[in-house]
Structures are given as C-alpha cells and as structure tokens.
Design a protein around this motif. Sequence first.
Motif, PDB file in Angstrom:
ATOM      1  N   ARG A 312       0.815  -1.215   0.000  1.00  0.00           N
ATOM      2  CA  ARG A 312       0.000   0.000   0.000  1.00  0.00           C
ATOM      3  C   ARG A 312       0.844   1.258   0.000  1.00  0.00           C
ATOM      4  N   GLY A 313       2.143   1.131  -0.221  1.00  0.00           N
ATOM      5  CA  GLY A 313       3.014   2.279  -0.312  1.00  0.00           C
ATOM      6  C   GLY A 313       3.315   2.921   1.030  1.00  0.00           C
ATOM      7  N   ILE A 314       3.918   4.114   0.966  1.00  0.00           N
ATOM      8  CA  ILE A 314       4.265   4.844   2.189  1.00  0.00           C
ATOM      9  C   ILE A 314       3.022   5.151   3.011  1.00  0.00           C
ATOM     10  N   ALA A 315       1.941   5.515   2.353  1.00  0.00           N
ATOM     11  CA  ALA A 315       0.705   5.836   3.071  1.00  0.00           C
ATOM     12  C   ALA A 315       0.172   4.639   3.834  1.00  0.00           C
ATOM     13  N   GLY A 316       0.467   3.424   3.366  1.00  0.00           N
ATOM     14  CA  GLY A 316       0.008   2.229   4.057  1.00  0.00           C
ATOM     15  C   GLY A 316       0.633   2.050   5.422  1.00  0.00           C
TER      16      GLY A 316
END
Length: 329
Positions: A312-316
């Motif tokens: 989910r990337g950095i935001a995850g």
Amino acid sequence: MTSDADQTGTAEAGRPAARKALVIVPVLVLLTAAPLVLGAYPVSTMTRMLAFAVLVLSVDLLTGVTGLPTLGQAAYFGAGAYTAALVGIHLTSDAFAQVVAGLAAGLVTAALTGWVTVRARGIVFLMLTLAIGESVHQVAETWPVVGASNGLAGMPPISLFGGPPLTAAGFVYWWVLAVAVIVFAGVALVVRSPYGRTLRGVRDNEPRLRALGYRPALARYGVFCLAGAVAGTGGALWAAHARFVSPGDLGFEVAALALLSVVIGGAGSLWGPCLGAALVLLVRDNLSASIGGHGPLVLGLVFVAVVFLLPRGIAGLRAGIRRKKEKLS
C-alpha cells in the motif's frame, strides 16, 4: 437540547480533523520557510518536486482513486508546459495567466483524447494512454512551432499582476508552492465529495454502480478531463521554474516516473504520492550523480521493495499504525 451521546459523537468526529491540522499546519510552515534557510539550489530542487507532485496528483486521481492505471499524463503535463511557455514568450509574463493557459491546454487535450480512451479497461486503457503520450511526444519532437527536438527556450522570468520579474529562486518557489497547495486542496475536496465516492465505486464495483443508475463512462470521462487539467497546471508550474520546455519533459520516462511515484507513495492517498514524487526526483536528479548515474537502478530496487514489503506504499504505513492502535485500545 443536545444529548450526551450527540456531544460525544461530535467530539469524536472532530478529532480526525484536529489531528490532520496538527500535521498540515507545521508542514505548510516548514515548506513556506524553506527559502529563508536554504540556498538557491535546494530551493530550485524543491520547486521541481512541487511541480512534479502536481503531475503525480493527476496520475493518482486516475490510478488510485478511479482504478485507471495510466502512462499518458505526461502528454497533458507537456501540453500545459508548452502552452505556458508560448504564452510567456509571445503574450505575457504574468504567472497567473500562464497557469490558467496551462490548465486549459491540459483540459482541452484530455477532453479531445479521453472520450474514446475511457471506454477501455485495464491493460487496454493503459496501452491507449501510452499511445497518446507517445503521439504527443512525437508532435513535440517534430513540430517547428514549439522548437521541435531543440525544445522551447527564451521564456522570460514570471511576474505577478504587473509586478517586477520574479528572478529569485525563493519567489518562484513560493508561487509554485501556493498553486500546488491550492491544487492539492481542490483535488482533496473532489475526492471527498459525492463525485469522489462515485469514482471509488467505479474502481471497486462498476457493475453495481451501473445497476444503481449511475453512468460510469461519464464519471470516468469527467475525472479524465479533471486529471488532464491538473497535469496541465503542473506543466505550467514546471515551465515557470525551468523557463525551458523540451520533448523530454513529456516523454515516457516522465510518465513512468509519475506512475512509480504513485505506487511508492500509496495509490489513492493523495499525500503519499506527493512524498513519492519528492523521493523519485531526489533519486533521479540528486542522488544519481553521487552513485555513478545509477539512479534508475536505485528506483527499480525501491519499486521492487515497495511492492513486496509495502503493497500500500508509504501511506500504508500510517494506516497500519492506526489499525494497531485501534486494536490495542
């Protein structure tokens, strides 16, 4: 009279907004103060990051929010950059007029190319956007009006509302920052609006949305045009900083890096892709020179690591921390 339960619900609803304000305000203060403590080169680097982040926002609108992965937003970014440069060279150096012209160019170009494109799905949509991007790149590469392969040079420094030219890097940075913040706020309002919920419905379950009486094709076309306008605005900001536009500014590499930024930052989160954009440009333009030009290799390794470790990337990361806190409480 208001019951205790209503008061408690109102207080709990206000907590997320308060937490967001505690993060957003210090970040804006730090970004605004950057030219006061940094030199011209890092300020110029941050200006490029902000302009590129606006392009990445347009990619996230399609890829993250609506579920339409795209490799064509660089075309609208380039349309905005070239239009703003032409306005600056032949008409006016006013930065506001150039941004409006860039936004309009991105919007019109997306409107002309999007009606057929949004009828496709998945890999077909991706290939169509890639074809659009390569076609616009070829036009820029061969059209003498925009300098062909030599690019478009000679753009004077921007000014604001008839004032003196903004030659200092800090003043240009503040202008780009102001527009980028306005664009980010506008995109955030769209994503949180009923129309934004419709776009997420297109991403998650389009047949059900159609069964409820919505018109997904019209929603996709609307967001495609909106994303084109956002990308065109980013192109105008890029031109205001660089004062030079070349076919390389709307090539496949730019489109791929924008999509990579969305994946690294976390598709659909808005702020995550902006962080991803800063990271990608930092590696490409700054770190690459110190590691023997192997910046693309580093970006490739980062991409692989994110796919496997942070799907989910950095935001995850933030979402995962929040879920753990909720379980503990």
